[in-house]
Enzyme design. Sequence first.
Site, PDB file in Angstrom:
ATOM      1  N   ILE A  30       8.190  -6.429  -1.066  1.00 48.65           N
ATOM      2  CA  ILE A  30       6.943  -6.262  -0.304  1.00 48.65           C
ATOM      3  C   ILE A  30       6.094  -7.537  -0.391  1.00 48.65           C
ATOM      4  O   ILE A  30       5.521  -7.991   0.604  1.00 48.65           O
ATOM      5  CB  ILE A  30       6.170  -5.026  -0.815  1.00 48.65           C
ATOM      6  N   ASP A  68       2.007  -4.194  -2.637  1.00 52.94           N
ATOM      7  CA  ASP A  68       3.045  -4.568  -3.617  1.00 52.94           C
ATOM      8  C   ASP A  68       2.677  -4.065  -5.015  1.00 52.94           C
ATOM      9  O   ASP A  68       3.491  -3.446  -5.706  1.00 52.94           O
ATOM     10  CB  ASP A  68       3.356  -6.086  -3.600  1.00 52.94           C
ATOM     11  N   GLY A  69       1.408  -4.289  -5.380  1.00 49.18           N
ATOM     12  CA  GLY A  69       0.956  -3.832  -6.699  1.00 49.18           C
ATOM     13  C   GLY A  69       0.946  -2.313  -6.776  1.00 49.18           C
ATOM     14  O   GLY A  69       1.324  -1.719  -7.791  1.00 49.18           O
ATOM     15  N   SER A  79       5.877  -5.772 -13.240  1.00 52.46           N
ATOM     16  CA  SER A  79       6.594  -6.753 -14.064  1.00 52.46           C
ATOM     17  C   SER A  79       5.789  -8.035 -14.142  1.00 52.46           C
ATOM     18  O   SER A  79       4.972  -8.327 -13.255  1.00 52.46           O
ATOM     19  CB  SER A  79       7.968  -7.043 -13.462  1.00 52.46           C
ATOM     20  N   ASP A  90       0.340 -15.732  -2.960  1.00 51.71           N
ATOM     21  CA  ASP A  90      -1.030 -15.764  -2.419  1.00 51.71           C
ATOM     22  C   ASP A  90      -1.419 -17.196  -2.052  1.00 51.71           C
ATOM     23  O   ASP A  90      -2.075 -17.434  -1.037  1.00 51.71           O
ATOM     24  CB  ASP A  90      -2.040 -15.238  -3.448  1.00 51.71           C
TER      25      ASP A  90
HETATM   26  C1  LIG Z   1     -13.408  -8.334  16.001  1.00 53.52           C
HETATM   27  C2  LIG Z   1     -12.894  -9.075  14.871  1.00 53.52           C
HETATM   28  C3  LIG Z   1     -11.579  -9.698  15.157  1.00 53.52           C
HETATM   29  C4  LIG Z   1     -10.916 -10.090  13.961  1.00 53.52           C
HETATM   30  C5  LIG Z   1      -9.928  -9.088  13.544  1.00 53.52           C
HETATM   31  C6  LIG Z   1      -9.537  -9.256  12.153  1.00 53.52           C
HETATM   32  C7  LIG Z   1     -10.670  -9.351  11.217  1.00 53.52           C
HETATM   33  C8  LIG Z   1     -10.167  -9.243   9.864  1.00 53.52           C
HETATM   34  C9  LIG Z   1     -11.218  -8.704   8.987  1.00 53.52           C
HETATM   35  C10 LIG Z   1     -11.006  -8.331   7.804  1.00 53.52           C
HETATM   36  C11 LIG Z   1      -9.684  -8.374   7.222  1.00 53.52           C
HETATM   37  C12 LIG Z   1      -9.777  -8.026   5.834  1.00 53.52           C
HETATM   38  C13 LIG Z   1      -8.502  -8.266   5.226  1.00 53.52           C
HETATM   39  C14 LIG Z   1      -8.730  -8.604   3.820  1.00 53.52           C
HETATM   40  C15 LIG Z   1      -7.942  -7.728   2.984  1.00 53.52           C
HETATM   41  C16 LIG Z   1      -7.883  -8.301   1.679  1.00 53.52           C
HETATM   42  C17 LIG Z   1      -6.761  -7.666   1.040  1.00 53.52           C
HETATM   43  C18 LIG Z   1      -6.359  -8.480  -0.080  1.00 53.52           C
HETATM   44  O1  LIG Z   1      -6.193  -9.654  -0.029  1.00 53.52           O
HETATM   45  O2  LIG Z   1      -6.161  -7.854  -1.142  1.00 53.52           O
HETATM   46  C19 LIG Z   1      -5.775  -8.722  -2.158  1.00 53.52           C
HETATM   47  C20 LIG Z   1      -6.047  -8.175  -3.431  1.00 53.52           C
HETATM   48  C21 LIG Z   1      -4.792  -7.697  -4.022  1.00 53.52           C
HETATM   49  O3  LIG Z   1      -4.795  -8.431  -5.155  1.00 53.52           O
HETATM   50  P1  LIG Z   1      -3.557  -8.447  -6.143  1.00 53.52           P
HETATM   51  O4  LIG Z   1      -2.356  -8.915  -5.425  1.00 53.52           O
HETATM   52  O5  LIG Z   1      -4.014  -9.192  -7.340  1.00 53.52           O
HETATM   53  O6  LIG Z   1      -3.464  -6.898  -6.563  1.00 53.52           O
HETATM   54  P2  LIG Z   1      -2.234  -5.914  -6.676  1.00 53.52           P
HETATM   55  O7  LIG Z   1      -2.771  -4.549  -6.458  1.00 53.52           O
HETATM   56  O8  LIG Z   1      -1.094  -6.357  -5.883  1.00 53.52           O
HETATM   57  O9  LIG Z   1      -1.902  -5.981  -8.230  1.00 53.52           O
HETATM   58  C22 LIG Z   1      -1.280  -7.099  -8.823  1.00 53.52           C
HETATM   59  C23 LIG Z   1      -0.453  -6.572  -9.972  1.00 53.52           C
HETATM   60  O10 LIG Z   1       0.563  -5.716  -9.460  1.00 53.52           O
HETATM   61  C24 LIG Z   1       1.785  -5.937 -10.138  1.00 53.52           C
HETATM   62  N1  LIG Z   1       2.798  -6.456  -9.212  1.00 53.52           N
HETATM   63  C25 LIG Z   1       2.444  -6.996  -8.021  1.00 53.52           C
HETATM   64  C26 LIG Z   1       3.428  -7.485  -7.176  1.00 53.52           C
HETATM   65  C27 LIG Z   1       4.768  -7.418  -7.546  1.00 53.52           C
HETATM   66  N2  LIG Z   1       5.751  -7.911  -6.758  1.00 53.52           N
HETATM   67  N3  LIG Z   1       5.099  -6.902  -8.729  1.00 53.52           N
HETATM   68  C28 LIG Z   1       4.141  -6.401  -9.565  1.00 53.52           C
HETATM   69  O11 LIG Z   1       4.480  -5.932 -10.661  1.00 53.52           O
HETATM   70  C29 LIG Z   1       1.479  -6.884 -11.266  1.00 53.52           C
HETATM   71  O12 LIG Z   1       1.109  -6.130 -12.381  1.00 53.52           O
HETATM   72  C30 LIG Z   1       0.290  -7.659 -10.725  1.00 53.52           C
HETATM   73  O13 LIG Z   1      -0.489  -8.209 -11.754  1.00 53.52           O
HETATM   74  O14 LIG Z   1      -7.007  -7.133  -3.486  1.00 53.52           O
HETATM   75  C31 LIG Z   1      -8.229  -7.457  -3.823  1.00 53.52           C
HETATM   76  O15 LIG Z   1      -8.576  -8.589  -3.948  1.00 53.52           O
HETATM   77  C32 LIG Z   1      -9.127  -6.311  -4.080  1.00 53.52           C
HETATM   78  C33 LIG Z   1     -10.331  -6.386  -3.275  1.00 53.52           C
HETATM   79  C34 LIG Z   1     -10.068  -6.603  -1.832  1.00 53.52           C
HETATM   80  C35 LIG Z   1     -11.033  -5.850  -1.021  1.00 53.52           C
HETATM   81  C36 LIG Z   1     -10.735  -6.051   0.391  1.00 53.52           C
HETATM   82  C37 LIG Z   1     -11.530  -5.147   1.234  1.00 53.52           C
HETATM   83  C38 LIG Z   1     -10.737  -4.874   2.437  1.00 53.52           C
HETATM   84  C39 LIG Z   1     -11.517  -4.211   3.476  1.00 53.52           C
HETATM   85  C40 LIG Z   1     -11.201  -3.009   3.902  1.00 53.52           C
HETATM   86  C41 LIG Z   1     -10.303  -2.148   3.169  1.00 53.52           C
HETATM   87  C42 LIG Z   1      -9.843  -1.000   3.965  1.00 53.52           C
HETATM   88  C43 LIG Z   1      -8.685  -0.365   3.283  1.00 53.52           C
HETATM   89  C44 LIG Z   1      -7.898   0.395   4.267  1.00 53.52           C
HETATM   90  C45 LIG Z   1      -6.500   0.453   3.860  1.00 53.52           C
HETATM   91  C46 LIG Z   1      -5.670   0.878   5.017  1.00 53.52           C
HETATM   92  C47 LIG Z   1      -4.283   1.125   4.606  1.00 53.52           C
HETATM   93  C48 LIG Z   1      -3.435   1.459   5.761  1.00 53.52           C
HETATM   94  O1  LIG Z   2      -8.681 -16.032  -8.544  1.00 60.48           O
HETATM   95  P1  LIG Z   2      -8.905 -15.662  -7.116  1.00 60.48           P
HETATM   96  O2  LIG Z   2      -8.186 -16.558  -6.176  1.00 60.48           O
HETATM   97  O3  LIG Z   2     -10.336 -15.496  -6.771  1.00 60.48           O
HETATM   98  O4  LIG Z   2      -8.313 -14.166  -6.895  1.00 60.48           O
HETATM   99  C1  LIG Z   2      -7.043 -13.665  -6.953  1.00 60.48           C
HETATM  100  C2  LIG Z   2      -6.878 -12.642  -8.008  1.00 60.48           C
HETATM  101  O5  LIG Z   2      -7.864 -11.646  -7.839  1.00 60.48           O
HETATM  102  C3  LIG Z   2      -5.533 -11.971  -7.965  1.00 60.48           C
HETATM  103  O6  LIG Z   2      -5.385 -11.054  -9.006  1.00 60.48           O
HETATM  104  C4  LIG Z   2      -4.382 -12.961  -7.966  1.00 60.48           C
HETATM  105  O7  LIG Z   2      -3.146 -12.290  -7.881  1.00 60.48           O
HETATM  106  C5  LIG Z   2      -4.551 -13.873  -6.805  1.00 60.48           C
HETATM  107  O8  LIG Z   2      -3.516 -14.801  -6.723  1.00 60.48           O
HETATM  108  C6  LIG Z   2      -5.879 -14.563  -6.760  1.00 60.48           C
HETATM  109  O9  LIG Z   2      -5.872 -15.593  -7.673  1.00 60.48           O
HETATM  110 MG   LIG Z   3      -0.603  -7.985  -4.677  1.00 63.35          MG
HETATM  111 MG   LIG Z   4      -2.100 -11.036  -4.705  1.00 63.92          MG
END
Ligand SMILES: CCCCCCCC/C=C\CCCCCCCC(=O)OC[C@H](COP(=O)(O)OP(=O)(O)OC[C@H]1O[C@@H](n2ccc(N)nc2=O)[C@H](O)[C@@H]1O)OC(=O)CCCCCCC/C=C\CCCCCCCC
Ligand SMILES: O=P([O-])([O-])O[C@@H]1[C@@H](O)[C@H](O)[C@@H](O)[C@H](O)[C@@H]1O
Ligand SMILES: [Mg+2]
Ligand SMILES: [Mg+2]
Length: 207
Positions: A30, A68-69, A79, A90
């Site tokens: 993913i 993915d997380g 992992s 990222d």
């Molecule tokens: C008219 C306008 C035209 C324009 C159109 C488009 C406009 C776009 C506007 C907004 C878009 C907003 C998108 C932004 C979304 C941001 C999402 C994002 O980036 O999230 C990133 C992070 C995820 O962080 P991370 O990767 O660190 O977390 P994980 O949960 O993955 O955990 C990491 C741990 O998991 C394990 N792991 C991972 C991968 C792997 N391969 N193996 C593993 O083991 C491991 O332990 C890792 O340590 O998220 C955040 O940053 C959190 C806050 C983000 C908040 C964003 C708010 C988004 C807004 C709305 C949300 C609505 C949700 C609706 C969901 C709908 C679902 C269908």
């Molecule tokens: O540090 P930052 O860029 O603000 O935020 C992010 C962290 O929130 C996330 O956990 C990590 O997986 C990203 O790669 C990225 O680094």
């Molecule tokens: Mg992730």
């Molecule tokens: Mg990430």
Amino acid sequence: MLNQLRPALSRVITPVGRALARTGLTPNAITLIGTLGVVGGALGFYPRGEFFWGTVVITVFVFFDMFDGAVARVTGKTSRFGAFLDSNMDRVSDAAIFSGLIFYFARQDHQDLLMIGLALFCLVSGALVSYARARAEGIGVGATVGIAERGERLIVSLVAIGLDGLGVPYVLAIGLWLLAVASAITVVQRFVAVRRQLEVLEVSEPS
Ligand SMILES: CCCCCCCC/C=C\CCCCCCCC(=O)OC[C@H](COP(=O)(O)OP(=O)(O)OC[C@H]1O[C@@H](n2ccc(N)nc2=O)[C@H](O)[C@@H]1O)OC(=O)CCCCCCC/C=C\CCCCCCCC
Ligand SMILES: O=P([O-])([O-])O[C@@H]1[C@@H](O)[C@H](O)[C@@H](O)[C@H](O)[C@@H]1O
Ligand SMILES: [Mg+2]
Ligand SMILES: [Mg+2]
């Protein structure tokens, strides 16, 4: 800041993670699909000036970074390699978004050195925000602070680029300036946080 929404968002994201897990996709797959989608959207659309559709594609695939997380957690497959892969991918996605913009503004018919400089600054300062945190963790302290963590940076850049694609004037330049300033402030916030933690550690454990 948006990181504080994680527990609330997980109520929405976890069921999606459960459904995705049933397809048999692994968390690492993913992560890679999401990265390919963002890179494809950014480099396939932005250099041609298709900012709206590029942003739509990127927005869909950027959510894979949440899934993915979630899949890793619901399947008990978290992992350390997955965490490493996730953070590195990222950086690839972030680089593709700003590179797509830079390719567009470097084109002879749309050449704009100020926008190239701004996009480059956003790319480098965003990478430095992440590097500061990763290096801080490497030396045993934390730096999960700042006004422009990745979620905020993505939202500001995607909204600005997407609205520009819909024809809203000045929004891209305003968004990139905002992002540049916020990323620079975040770098300073992380340096200060690390410095303070090290000072406290040096008082309690003099070398
Ligand atoms: C008219 C306008 C035209 C324009 C159109 C488009 C406009 C776009 C506007 C907004 C878009 C907003 C998108 C932004 C979304 C941001 C999402 C994002 O980036 O999230 C990133 C992070 C995820 O962080 P991370 O990767 O660190 O977390 P994980 O949960 O993955 O955990 C990491 C741990 O998991 C394990 N792991 C991972 C991968 C792997 N391969 N193996 C593993 O083991 C491991 O332990 C890792 O340590 O998220 C955040 O940053 C959190 C806050 C983000 C908040 C964003 C708010 C988004 C807004 C709305 C949300 C609505 C949700 C609706 C969901 C709908 C679902 C269908
Ligand atoms: O540090 P930052 O860029 O603000 O935020 C992010 C962290 O929130 C996330 O956990 C990590 O997986 C990203 O790669 C990225 O680094
Ligand atoms: Mg992730
Ligand atoms: Mg990430």
